[in-house]
Design a protein around this motif. Structure first.
Motif, mmCIF file in Angstrom:
data_model
loop_
_atom_site.group_PDB
_atom_site.id
_atom_site.type_symbol
_atom_site.label_atom_id
_atom_site.label_comp_id
_atom_site.label_asym_id
_atom_site.label_seq_id
_atom_site.Cartn_x
_atom_site.Cartn_y
_atom_site.Cartn_z
ATOM 1 N N GLN A 1 15.265 9.640 31.723
ATOM 2 C CA GLN A 1 14.001 9.200 31.171
ATOM 3 C C GLN A 1 13.980 7.684 31.088
ATOM 4 N N VAL A 2 12.785 7.147 30.991
ATOM 5 C CA VAL A 2 12.625 5.704 30.877
ATOM 6 C C VAL A 2 11.530 5.418 29.859
ATOM 7 N N GLN A 3 11.747 4.407 29.076
ATOM 8 C CA GLN A 3 10.728 3.954 28.130
ATOM 9 C C GLN A 3 10.211 2.598 28.583
ATOM 10 N N LEU A 4 8.909 2.407 28.453
ATOM 11 C CA LEU A 4 8.251 1.218 28.982
ATOM 12 C C LEU A 4 7.532 0.469 27.859
ATOM 13 N N VAL A 5 7.688 -0.838 27.842
ATOM 14 C CA VAL A 5 7.037 -1.666 26.840
ATOM 15 C C VAL A 5 6.361 -2.842 27.537
ATOM 16 N N GLU A 6 5.025 -2.894 27.425
ATOM 17 C CA GLU A 6 4.270 -3.981 28.042
ATOM 18 C C GLU A 6 4.124 -5.146 27.071
ATOM 19 N N ALA A 24 11.645 -1.967 30.948
ATOM 20 C CA ALA A 24 12.031 -0.557 30.983
ATOM 21 C C ALA A 24 13.436 -0.367 30.428
ATOM 22 N N SER A 25 13.624 0.741 29.763
ATOM 23 C CA SER A 25 14.958 1.087 29.271
ATOM 24 C C SER A 25 15.704 1.843 30.364
ATOM 25 N N GLY A 26 16.989 2.036 30.159
ATOM 26 C CA GLY A 26 17.753 2.859 31.073
ATOM 27 C C GLY A 26 18.429 2.096 32.189
ATOM 28 N N ASP A 74 14.907 -6.048 39.268
ATOM 29 C CA ASP A 74 15.723 -4.888 38.926
ATOM 30 C C ASP A 74 16.893 -5.263 38.016
ATOM 31 N N ALA A 75 17.366 -6.492 38.102
ATOM 32 C CA ALA A 75 18.464 -6.922 37.233
ATOM 33 C C ALA A 75 18.020 -7.004 35.778
ATOM 34 N N LYS A 76 16.720 -7.217 35.571
ATOM 35 C CA LYS A 76 16.190 -7.320 34.209
ATOM 36 C C LYS A 76 15.401 -6.083 33.795
ATOM 37 N N ASN A 77 15.375 -5.079 34.669
ATOM 38 C CA ASN A 77 14.605 -3.857 34.361
ATOM 39 C C ASN A 77 13.157 -4.187 33.996
ATOM 40 N N THR A 78 12.564 -5.075 34.737
ATOM 41 C CA THR A 78 11.227 -5.551 34.376
ATOM 42 C C THR A 78 10.325 -5.623 35.605
ATOM 43 N N VAL A 79 9.073 -5.239 35.403
ATOM 44 C CA VAL A 79 8.050 -5.414 36.425
ATOM 45 C C VAL A 79 6.981 -6.340 35.848
ATOM 46 N N TYR A 80 6.417 -7.163 36.719
ATOM 47 C CA TYR A 80 5.447 -8.167 36.300
ATOM 48 C C TYR A 80 4.128 -7.963 37.024
ATOM 49 N N LEU A 81 3.071 -8.414 36.381
ATOM 50 C CA LEU A 81 1.771 -8.480 37.032
ATOM 51 C C LEU A 81 1.202 -9.858 36.750
ATOM 52 N N GLN A 82 1.228 -10.708 37.756
ATOM 53 C CA GLN A 82 0.649 -12.035 37.651
ATOM 54 C C GLN A 82 -0.819 -11.940 38.006
ATOM 55 N N MET A 83 -1.670 -12.312 37.069
ATOM 56 C CA MET A 83 -3.114 -12.191 37.262
ATOM 57 C C MET A 83 -3.738 -13.572 37.273
ATOM 58 N N SER A 84 -4.448 -13.890 38.333
ATOM 59 C CA SER A 84 -5.095 -15.195 38.474
ATOM 60 C C SER A 84 -6.573 -14.994 38.772
ATOM 61 N N SER A 85 -7.320 -16.069 38.637
ATOM 62 C CA SER A 85 -8.775 -16.025 38.883
ATOM 63 C C SER A 85 -9.406 -14.843 38.159
ATOM 64 N N LEU A 86 -9.066 -14.704 36.922
ATOM 65 C CA LEU A 86 -9.524 -13.544 36.153
ATOM 66 C C LEU A 86 -11.030 -13.566 35.958
ATOM 67 N N TYR A 113 5.843 8.485 33.381
ATOM 68 C CA TYR A 113 6.177 7.672 32.216
ATOM 69 C C TYR A 113 5.173 6.541 32.086
ATOM 70 N N TRP A 114 4.760 6.307 30.843
ATOM 71 C CA TRP A 114 3.732 5.315 30.568
ATOM 72 C C TRP A 114 4.108 4.464 29.363
ATOM 73 N N GLY A 115 3.691 3.196 29.409
ATOM 74 C CA GLY A 115 3.803 2.346 28.246
ATOM 75 C C GLY A 115 2.609 2.532 27.325
ATOM 76 N N GLN A 116 2.611 1.771 26.258
ATOM 77 C CA GLN A 116 1.567 1.924 25.237
ATOM 78 C C GLN A 116 0.313 1.107 25.565
ATOM 79 N N GLY A 117 0.413 0.215 26.509
ATOM 80 C CA GLY A 117 -0.731 -0.585 26.932
ATOM 81 C C GLY A 117 -0.792 -1.939 26.250
ATOM 82 N N THR A 118 -1.400 -2.893 26.930
ATOM 83 C CA THR A 118 -1.616 -4.218 26.373
ATOM 84 C C THR A 118 -3.040 -4.655 26.726
#
Length: 124
Positions: A1-6, A24-26, A74-86, A113-118
């Motif tokens: 299992q994996v836990q996700l925090v945004e 992400a955990s795990g 993957d070394a930080k167990n993290t995924v990013y979303l860079q958003m520009s020209s919002l 698996y889903w995070g809680q949202g931001t």
């Protein structure tokens, strides 16, 4: 299992930028396809971007192509979303999602698996 925090959401003016992070955990993070989805009030949850577990190929919704960039560390167990020209229409709650060994990127139903949202709010 994996836990996700945004994290990283907030209020920004139109034309501005934000970077969302999903931790992400795990110990098996590299085996997960990671996705970002968003849901605006009164609308269904929609696909924004995904990045595969093999090769890290990115996939984008047409509405964000050229403005958003998904990446993973993957070394930080993290995924990013860079958003520009919002734009104001980017206003929504953004969710991080994970699908182990996933090969279908666009459907929310594929992600287990889903995070809680931001919240991201873009003012005009």
């Amino acid at each position: 299992q994996v836990q996700l925090v945004e994290s990283g959401g907030g209020l920004v003016q139109a034309g501005g930028s934000l970077r969302l992070s999903c931790a992400a955990s795990g110990r098996t993070f590299r085996s997960y396809t990671m996705g970002w989805f968003r849901q605006a009030p009164g609308k269904e949850r929609e696909f924004v971007a995904a990045i595969g577990w093999i090769g890290g190929n990115p996939y984008y919704a047409d509405s964000v192509k050229g403005r958003f960039t998904i990446s993973r560390d993957d070394a930080k167990n993290t995924v990013y979303l860079q958003m520009s020209s919002l734009k104001p229409e980017d206003t929504a709650v953004y969710y991080c999602a994970a699908d182990r060994y996933g090969s279908s990127f666009y459907s929310a139903h594929e992600y287990g698996y889903w995070g809680q949202g931001t919240q991201v709010t873009v003012s005009s």
